[in-house]
Motif scaffolding. Structure first.
Motif, mmCIF file in Angstrom:
data_model
loop_
_atom_site.group_PDB
_atom_site.id
_atom_site.type_symbol
_atom_site.label_atom_id
_atom_site.label_comp_id
_atom_site.label_asym_id
_atom_site.label_seq_id
_atom_site.Cartn_x
_atom_site.Cartn_y
_atom_site.Cartn_z
ATOM 1 N N ASN A 41 0.843 -1.202 0.000
ATOM 2 C CA ASN A 41 0.000 0.000 0.000
ATOM 3 C C ASN A 41 0.884 1.259 0.000
ATOM 4 O OD1 ASN A 41 -2.303 -1.567 -0.193
ATOM 5 N ND2 ASN A 41 -2.547 -1.735 2.010
ATOM 6 N N ALA A 42 0.770 2.117 1.036
ATOM 7 C CA ALA A 42 1.522 3.382 1.004
ATOM 8 C C ALA A 42 2.910 3.281 1.632
ATOM 9 C CB ALA A 42 0.725 4.463 1.715
ATOM 10 N N HIS A 43 3.267 2.105 2.148
ATOM 11 C CA HIS A 43 4.522 1.979 2.893
ATOM 12 C C HIS A 43 5.581 1.237 2.084
ATOM 13 C CE1 HIS A 43 1.836 3.193 6.077
ATOM 14 N NE2 HIS A 43 2.878 3.406 6.845
ATOM 15 N N ARG A 44 6.823 1.697 2.200
ATOM 16 C CA ARG A 44 7.919 1.109 1.428
ATOM 17 C C ARG A 44 9.100 0.770 2.347
ATOM 18 N NH1 ARG A 44 8.762 3.998 -4.211
ATOM 19 N NH2 ARG A 44 8.531 1.853 -4.889
ATOM 20 N N SER A 45 9.749 -0.351 2.054
ATOM 21 C CA SER A 45 10.892 -0.829 2.848
ATOM 22 C C SER A 45 12.002 -1.296 1.926
ATOM 23 C CB SER A 45 10.480 -2.022 3.729
ATOM 24 O OG SER A 45 9.406 -1.692 4.564
ATOM 25 N N PRO A 59 9.534 -3.955 8.907
ATOM 26 C CA PRO A 59 8.498 -4.970 8.640
ATOM 27 C C PRO A 59 7.110 -4.369 8.412
ATOM 28 C CG PRO A 59 9.100 -4.953 10.979
ATOM 29 C CD PRO A 59 10.070 -4.044 10.279
ATOM 30 N N GLN A 60 6.949 -3.073 8.727
ATOM 31 C CA GLN A 60 5.719 -2.305 8.481
ATOM 32 C C GLN A 60 4.574 -2.654 9.424
ATOM 33 O OE1 GLN A 60 4.630 -2.169 4.314
ATOM 34 N NE2 GLN A 60 6.666 -1.522 3.669
ATOM 35 N N SER A 61 3.925 -3.814 9.224
ATOM 36 C CA SER A 61 2.737 -4.128 10.024
ATOM 37 C C SER A 61 2.521 -5.633 10.035
ATOM 38 C CB SER A 61 1.508 -3.446 9.422
ATOM 39 O OG SER A 61 1.263 -3.956 8.119
ATOM 40 N N VAL A 62 1.673 -6.084 10.948
ATOM 41 C CA VAL A 62 1.332 -7.506 11.025
ATOM 42 C C VAL A 62 0.718 -7.958 9.699
ATOM 43 C CG1 VAL A 62 -0.206 -9.153 12.183
ATOM 44 C CG2 VAL A 62 1.054 -7.458 13.531
ATOM 45 N N ALA A 163 20.431 5.467 -0.857
ATOM 46 C CA ALA A 163 20.160 5.860 0.532
ATOM 47 C C ALA A 163 18.661 5.798 0.789
ATOM 48 C CB ALA A 163 20.682 7.264 0.812
ATOM 49 N N PHE A 164 18.301 5.194 1.922
ATOM 50 C CA PHE A 164 16.901 5.005 2.319
ATOM 51 C C PHE A 164 16.670 5.771 3.608
ATOM 52 C CE2 PHE A 164 14.073 2.061 4.924
ATOM 53 C CZ PHE A 164 12.905 2.211 4.195
ATOM 54 N N MET A 165 15.655 6.622 3.619
ATOM 55 C CA MET A 165 15.262 7.297 4.860
ATOM 56 C C MET A 165 13.751 7.463 4.834
ATOM 57 S SD MET A 165 16.627 10.809 6.636
ATOM 58 C CE MET A 165 16.840 10.816 8.424
ATOM 59 N N PRO A 204 12.593 6.666 -0.373
ATOM 60 C CA PRO A 204 11.831 7.072 0.808
ATOM 61 C C PRO A 204 10.871 5.970 1.276
ATOM 62 C CG PRO A 204 11.144 8.318 -1.155
ATOM 63 C CD PRO A 204 11.939 7.115 -1.612
ATOM 64 N N GLY A 205 10.294 6.150 2.451
ATOM 65 C CA GLY A 205 9.353 5.161 2.993
ATOM 66 C C GLY A 205 7.938 5.314 2.473
ATOM 67 N N HIS A 206 7.692 6.430 1.769
ATOM 68 C CA HIS A 206 6.402 6.672 1.111
ATOM 69 C C HIS A 206 6.684 7.378 -0.216
ATOM 70 C CE1 HIS A 206 4.193 5.949 4.876
ATOM 71 N NE2 HIS A 206 5.122 6.668 5.478
ATOM 72 N N GLY A 207 5.847 7.126 -1.191
ATOM 73 C CA GLY A 207 5.929 7.882 -2.440
ATOM 74 C C GLY A 207 7.042 7.400 -3.345
#
Ligand SMILES: [Zn+2]
Length: 274
Positions: A41-45, A59-62, A163-165, A204-207
């Motif tokens: 969804n909107a989260h990135r790792s 890990p974001q979420s369960v 680079a990831f932030m 980034p973690g979003h977008g």
């Protein structure tokens, strides 16, 4: 409404809700050799894969974590050796249990005050910087000082120029709402440290993913925002007057500007008038 029709409608509504829940957006983007970005969804790792080991972030979420492990397993069967938290916010670092008991969880020490719910505590924490190695590939974990929170780190893969932030920077997007109660000057200093690091690809973690220039643009926005609010304070304006009159015309096309700019002003105003 006749009871039978109502039951049919309720069943249809429940079905629609389930259908939405059942189809999360799941994607994996390869950013460079060995380096990938998982999206739920909107989260990135970010995750890094070499011949004999894997490092995963957030890990974001369960709900997301099992999908994340499944996507990693489509690429490699190597052991997932490290799970690195980008910062402590629960929507990014819950659900680590899906990564099993053998994974070593690593985070900035600022995370320790915020372990709750489905967030597994880290096995290892660090204060400023540490490096992990997957075979010969170095992954640097850098704390550039407080930004969105007191635990946001930069995950840097120097040999791959990535680079990831998370949450403290993005691609042409304004900060979230009233900026999480953080100090804008500290946040700016952290971004300037990030800008001094050598890399090409910003994850980034979003977008959308971007380039290092996007960090410079974000710094430009933060400086303009701080200067505009300070100017308003110096002129004796109230917060409401600033929210009415301040506009940063260079940034009006950025994501969330319309929805969150007034709250960004509020966040900076709160900190500058403390
Ligand atoms: Zn956050």
């Amino acid at each position: 409404m006749p009871r039978t029709i109502m039951l049919v409608l309720l069943t249809m509504l429940a079905g629609a809700a389930l259908a939405v829940q059942d189809t999360p957006k799941i994607e994996v983007e390869k950013l460079a050799e060995n380096v990938y970005l998982f999206t739920h969804n909107a989260h990135r790792s970010l995750f890094v894969v070499t011949d004999s080991a894997i490092l995963a972030t957030d890990p974001q979420s369960v709900e997301a974590a099992p999908h994340y492990v499944e996507e990693i397993r489509k690429i490699s069967q190597a052991p997932i050796k490290y799970l690195v938290y980008s910062h402590h916010h629960a929507d990014h670092v819950s659900g680590g249990a899906a990564f099993g008991d053998d994974v070593t969880i690593i985070a900035h020490q600022g995370v320790l005050d915020h372990i709750q719910g489905d967030i597994l505590p880290p096995h290892i924490t660090f204060a400023e910087e540490t490096s992990l190695y997957l075979d010969d590939l170095e992954v640097r974990l850098i704390f550039p000082g407080p930004s969105e929170t007191e635990s946001n780190i930069i995950v840097h893969v120097p040999e791959r120029g990535v680079a990831f932030m998370v949450d403290a920077v993005g691609v042409r997007v304004v900060p979230w709402r009233n900026m999480s109660g953080s100090d804008p000057h500290e946040w700016l200093a952290a971004l300037e440290k990030m800008d001094a690091i050598d890399f090409e690809i910003l994850a980034p973690g979003h977008g959308p993913t971007g380039k290092k220039e996007n960090v410079g643009e974000y710094i430009g926005y933060m400086k303009a925002l701080i200067a505009a609010v300070q100017d308003g304070i110096d002129k004796g304006q109230t917060l409401a007057q600033m929210q009415e009159s301040v506009e940063l015309s260079e940034y009006t096309d950025w994501t969330r500007y319309d929805e969150h700019f007034d709250m960004n002003i509020e966040g900076v105003h709160r900190e500058l008038t403390k």
